[in-house]
Scaffold this motif. Structure first.
Motif, short mmCIF file in Angstrom:
data_model
loop_
_atom_site.label_atom_id
_atom_site.label_comp_id
_atom_site.label_asym_id
_atom_site.label_seq_id
_atom_site.Cartn_x
_atom_site.Cartn_y
_atom_site.Cartn_z
N LEU A 104 0.83 -1.20 0.00
CA LEU A 104 0.00 0.00 0.00
C LEU A 104 0.86 1.25 0.00
CD1 LEU A 104 -2.82 1.27 0.19
CD2 LEU A 104 -2.61 1.12 2.66
N PHE A 105 1.90 1.28 0.85
CA PHE A 105 2.76 2.45 0.93
C PHE A 105 3.57 2.65 -0.35
CE2 PHE A 105 2.58 1.97 5.70
CZ PHE A 105 1.81 3.09 5.88
N ASP A 106 3.89 1.58 -1.06
CA ASP A 106 4.70 1.69 -2.26
C ASP A 106 3.96 2.31 -3.43
OD1 ASP A 106 6.82 0.58 -0.90
OD2 ASP A 106 6.41 -1.46 -1.61
N SER A 107 2.64 2.17 -3.47
CA SER A 107 1.90 2.59 -4.65
C SER A 107 1.15 3.92 -4.48
CB SER A 107 0.90 1.50 -5.04
OG SER A 107 -0.04 1.31 -4.00
N HIS A 146 -8.64 17.69 9.59
CA HIS A 146 -7.68 17.18 8.60
C HIS A 146 -7.66 15.65 8.59
CE1 HIS A 146 -6.36 21.15 7.65
NE2 HIS A 146 -5.91 21.37 8.88
N MET A 147 -7.75 15.04 9.77
CA MET A 147 -7.77 13.57 9.84
C MET A 147 -8.98 13.01 9.10
SD MET A 147 -5.18 12.14 11.39
CE MET A 147 -5.69 10.63 12.16
N GLU A 148 -10.12 13.66 9.23
CA GLU A 148 -11.32 13.19 8.53
C GLU A 148 -11.14 13.31 7.01
OE1 GLU A 148 -14.75 11.43 7.65
OE2 GLU A 148 -13.81 11.50 9.62
N GLU A 149 -10.56 14.41 6.55
CA GLU A 149 -10.31 14.58 5.12
C GLU A 149 -9.28 13.56 4.61
OE1 GLU A 149 -12.12 16.59 3.02
OE2 GLU A 149 -13.30 16.77 4.86
N ILE A 150 -8.30 13.27 5.43
CA ILE A 150 -7.29 12.26 5.08
C ILE A 150 -7.96 10.89 4.93
CG2 ILE A 150 -5.30 10.97 5.95
CD1 ILE A 150 -4.35 13.71 7.15
N ARG A 151 -8.86 10.56 5.85
CA ARG A 151 -9.59 9.28 5.77
C ARG A 151 -10.36 9.19 4.46
NH1 ARG A 151 -11.55 10.37 11.21
NH2 ARG A 151 -9.91 9.68 12.58
N LYS A 152 -11.01 10.27 4.06
CA LYS A 152 -11.76 10.28 2.80
C LYS A 152 -10.83 10.08 1.61
CE LYS A 152 -15.30 13.48 4.49
NZ LYS A 152 -15.82 14.86 4.35
N ALA A 153 -9.69 10.77 1.61
CA ALA A 153 -8.74 10.64 0.50
C ALA A 153 -8.14 9.24 0.45
CB ALA A 153 -7.64 11.70 0.63
N GLU A 154 -7.91 8.64 1.62
CA GLU A 154 -7.40 7.27 1.65
C GLU A 154 -8.44 6.31 1.08
OE1 GLU A 154 -4.30 6.40 5.11
OE2 GLU A 154 -6.25 7.00 5.88
N ALA A 155 -9.70 6.49 1.47
CA ALA A 155 -10.77 5.62 0.98
C ALA A 155 -10.90 5.72 -0.54
CB ALA A 155 -12.09 5.98 1.64
N ALA A 156 -10.60 6.89 -1.09
CA ALA A 156 -10.66 7.09 -2.54
C ALA A 156 -9.39 6.61 -3.23
CB ALA A 156 -10.89 8.57 -2.84
N GLY A 157 -8.39 6.17 -2.45
CA GLY A 157 -7.16 5.65 -3.03
C GLY A 157 -6.18 6.72 -3.50
N ARG A 158 -6.32 7.95 -3.01
CA ARG A 158 -5.46 9.03 -3.48
C ARG A 158 -4.19 9.20 -2.66
NH1 ARG A 158 -10.45 12.01 -3.38
NH2 ARG A 158 -9.50 13.37 -1.84
N ILE A 159 -4.25 8.92 -1.37
CA ILE A 159 -3.09 9.09 -0.50
C ILE A 159 -3.07 7.99 0.56
CG2 ILE A 159 -2.89 11.60 -0.78
CD1 ILE A 159 -4.11 10.82 2.44
N CYS A 160 -1.98 7.98 1.32
CA CYS A 160 -1.84 7.04 2.42
C CYS A 160 -1.21 7.78 3.60
CB CYS A 160 -0.96 5.88 1.98
SG CYS A 160 -0.77 4.65 3.25
N LEU A 161 -1.87 7.77 4.74
CA LEU A 161 -1.31 8.41 5.93
C LEU A 161 -0.15 7.57 6.43
CD1 LEU A 161 -1.52 10.68 8.04
CD2 LEU A 161 -3.05 9.18 9.34
N ALA A 162 1.04 8.15 6.45
CA ALA A 162 2.24 7.42 6.84
C ALA A 162 2.71 7.77 8.25
CB ALA A 162 3.37 7.72 5.85
N ARG A 202 -2.08 3.26 14.73
CA ARG A 202 -0.99 2.36 15.13
C ARG A 202 -1.22 0.97 14.54
NH1 ARG A 202 -1.05 3.33 20.13
NH2 ARG A 202 0.76 4.68 20.23
N ALA A 203 -2.44 0.48 14.60
CA ALA A 203 -2.78 -0.85 14.07
C ALA A 203 -2.56 -0.93 12.56
CB ALA A 203 -4.22 -1.20 14.42
N ARG A 204 -2.68 0.19 11.88
CA ARG A 204 -2.49 0.23 10.42
C ARG A 204 -1.03 0.43 10.03
NH1 ARG A 204 -5.02 4.92 8.71
NH2 ARG A 204 -4.39 4.32 6.64
N GLY A 205 -0.15 0.59 11.01
CA GLY A 205 1.27 0.76 10.71
C GLY A 205 1.69 2.20 10.52
#
Length: 66
Positions: free
Chosen positions: A3-6, A22-38, A56-59
């Protein structure tokens, strides 16, 4: 981790106050496959670790200081 590589990686400094929005917007962008919270940096990480259990559970790397 595949996931992090792509996807574009994103780090958030400050997860309280405006950071909650911002966390809520990040969750939406992740669900859409645009970004990954690292990573998240916030003093609350050390004071309330349960608040960040999902990340933490998601790495997601968690830091008490930026």
């Amino acid at each position: 981790m595949e996931l992090f590589d792509s996807m574009k990686k994103l780090g958030l400094i400050g997860a309280g106050g405006h950071g909650v929005y911002h966390m809520e917007e990040i969750r939406k962008a992740e669900a859409a496959g645009r970004i990954c919270l690292a990573a998240v940096a916030d003093p609350l990480v050390g004071r309330d670790p349960d608040h960040f259990a999902r990340q933490r559970a998601r790495g997601v790397a968690l830091y008490e200081d930026y």
